[in-house]
Design a protein around this motif. Structure first.
Motif, short mmCIF file in Angstrom:
data_model
loop_
_atom_site.label_atom_id
_atom_site.label_comp_id
_atom_site.label_asym_id
_atom_site.label_seq_id
_atom_site.Cartn_x
_atom_site.Cartn_y
_atom_site.Cartn_z
N LEU A 1 0.92 -1.11 0.10
CA LEU A 1 0.00 0.06 -0.15
C LEU A 1 0.85 1.01 0.05
N SER A 2 0.39 2.46 -0.63
CA SER A 2 0.94 3.80 -0.26
C SER A 2 0.05 4.85 -0.41
N TRP A 3 0.35 6.00 -0.14
CA TRP A 3 -0.35 7.23 -0.25
C TRP A 3 -0.18 8.08 -1.23
N GLN A 4 -1.30 8.52 -1.91
CA GLN A 4 -1.28 9.29 -3.12
C GLN A 4 -2.09 10.51 -3.17
N PHE A 5 -1.38 11.56 -3.12
CA PHE A 5 -2.04 13.21 -3.29
C PHE A 5 -3.22 13.04 -4.22
N ALA A 6 -4.38 13.80 -3.55
CA ALA A 6 -5.42 13.95 -4.33
C ALA A 6 -6.16 15.22 -3.82
N THR A 7 -7.00 15.81 -4.45
CA THR A 7 -7.95 17.10 -4.06
C THR A 7 -9.23 16.96 -4.38
N ASN A 8 -10.21 17.78 -3.66
CA ASN A 8 -11.49 17.93 -4.08
C ASN A 8 -12.48 16.80 -4.33
N GLY A 9 -12.17 15.65 -3.45
CA GLY A 9 -13.00 14.57 -3.77
C GLY A 9 -12.34 13.39 -4.79
N ASP A 10 -11.25 13.70 -5.44
CA ASP A 10 -10.92 12.98 -6.53
C ASP A 10 -10.25 11.73 -5.85
N ILE A 11 -10.49 10.55 -6.34
CA ILE A 11 -9.88 9.24 -6.00
C ILE A 11 -8.65 8.76 -7.21
N PRO A 12 -7.82 8.46 -6.76
CA PRO A 12 -6.71 8.05 -7.61
C PRO A 12 -6.73 6.67 -8.03
N PRO A 13 -6.42 6.01 -9.15
CA PRO A 13 -6.50 4.87 -9.75
C PRO A 13 -5.90 3.72 -8.62
N PHE B 1 -11.40 15.12 14.79
CA PHE B 1 -10.31 15.66 15.62
C PHE B 1 -10.95 16.60 16.69
N ASN B 2 -10.43 16.40 17.90
CA ASN B 2 -10.91 17.14 19.03
C ASN B 2 -12.37 17.43 19.02
N GLY B 3 -13.13 16.28 18.92
CA GLY B 3 -14.53 15.99 19.20
C GLY B 3 -15.32 16.70 18.08
N GLN B 4 -14.51 17.16 17.01
CA GLN B 4 -15.19 17.42 15.62
C GLN B 4 -15.10 16.71 14.43
N GLU B 5 -15.73 16.85 13.43
CA GLU B 5 -15.66 16.25 11.92
C GLU B 5 -15.19 17.51 11.26
N ILE B 6 -13.94 17.29 10.67
CA ILE B 6 -13.35 18.37 10.01
C ILE B 6 -13.16 17.95 8.75
N SER B 7 -13.35 18.91 7.62
CA SER B 7 -13.08 18.43 6.33
C SER B 7 -11.75 19.53 5.62
N VAL B 8 -11.31 19.08 4.76
CA VAL B 8 -10.18 19.71 3.93
C VAL B 8 -10.33 19.15 2.30
N LYS B 9 -9.62 20.10 1.58
CA LYS B 9 -9.71 19.69 -0.17
C LYS B 9 -8.73 18.89 -0.41
N GLU B 10 -7.45 18.96 0.46
CA GLU B 10 -6.31 18.21 -0.08
C GLU B 10 -5.75 17.07 0.92
N TYR B 11 -5.67 16.09 0.49
CA TYR B 11 -5.22 14.93 1.04
C TYR B 11 -4.66 13.75 0.62
N GLU B 12 -4.07 12.71 1.31
CA GLU B 12 -3.61 11.69 0.41
C GLU B 12 -4.60 10.75 0.68
N VAL B 13 -4.66 9.50 -0.28
CA VAL B 13 -5.61 8.50 -0.42
C VAL B 13 -4.68 7.29 -0.12
N LEU B 14 -5.25 6.19 0.44
CA LEU B 14 -4.39 4.99 0.39
C LEU B 14 -4.87 4.00 -0.92
N VAL B 15 -3.77 3.67 -1.70
CA VAL B 15 -3.99 2.88 -2.62
C VAL B 15 -3.01 1.60 -2.62
N LEU B 16 -3.78 0.53 -3.54
CA LEU B 16 -2.94 -0.63 -3.49
C LEU B 16 -1.72 -0.66 -4.66
#
Length: 146
Positions: free
Chosen positions: A77-89, A130-145
């Motif tokens: 597994l690895s982590w790949q950068f994505a944004t705005n709800g995109d999901i890498p292959p 995080f700290n009692g809340q659900e927080i959202s961000v537009k830039e993140y990494e996704v776990l991929v095979l």
């Protein structure tokens, strides 16, 4: 399902460190692992912090503690950068909403913590507990095979 497996666990049992997929570290340096938990009919990616006997999901604007969960173990597994709800292959579907939408494990840096949560494509973001809340961000990494 090749390359990974799920192991049932709880905050009361010994955590299976060997082969557990690490997502990051909390602000105090404790390790955080990838998992999933059931809630209101959904299967939701979660963050597991074994040293604190804690497992959290992000749901309905809140950070919710779960007593029982499944730990993601082993795999190429690895982590790949994505944004705005995109999901890498090759993204690993971790969960699913009651409406049938797939959910994916994501992570981001937030206030000194590399913390995991759920990527919900239709919402265009990563949600994380995080700290009692659900927080959202537009830039993140996704776990991929790999």
């Amino acid at each position: 399902m090749s390359g990974f497996l799920w192991q049932r666990s709880s905050i009361y049992s010994e955590f299976p460190y060997n082969g557990a997929v690490r997502a990051g570290v909390d602000q105090d340096g404790t390790q955080i692992f990838v998992g999933r938990a059931y809630h209101e009919g959904d299967i939701i990616p979660c963050k597991i912090i074994p040293e604190k006997q804690a497992c959290y999901i992000a749901y309905g604007g809140e950070e919710i503690l779960k007593n029982e969960f499944e730990v993601l173990r082993t795999g190429e597994l690895s982590w790949q950068f994505a944004t705005n709800g995109d999901i890498p292959p090759g993204a690993l579907e971790i969960g699913r909403t009651t409406d049938g939408e797939p959910l994916y494990a994501g992570r981001c840096m937030w206030e000194g913590s590399q913390t995991p949560g759920k990527v919900q494509p239709s919402h265009g973001c990563l949600y994380f507990p995080f700290n009692g809340q659900e927080i959202s961000v537009k830039e993140y990494e996704v776990l991929v095979l790999q």
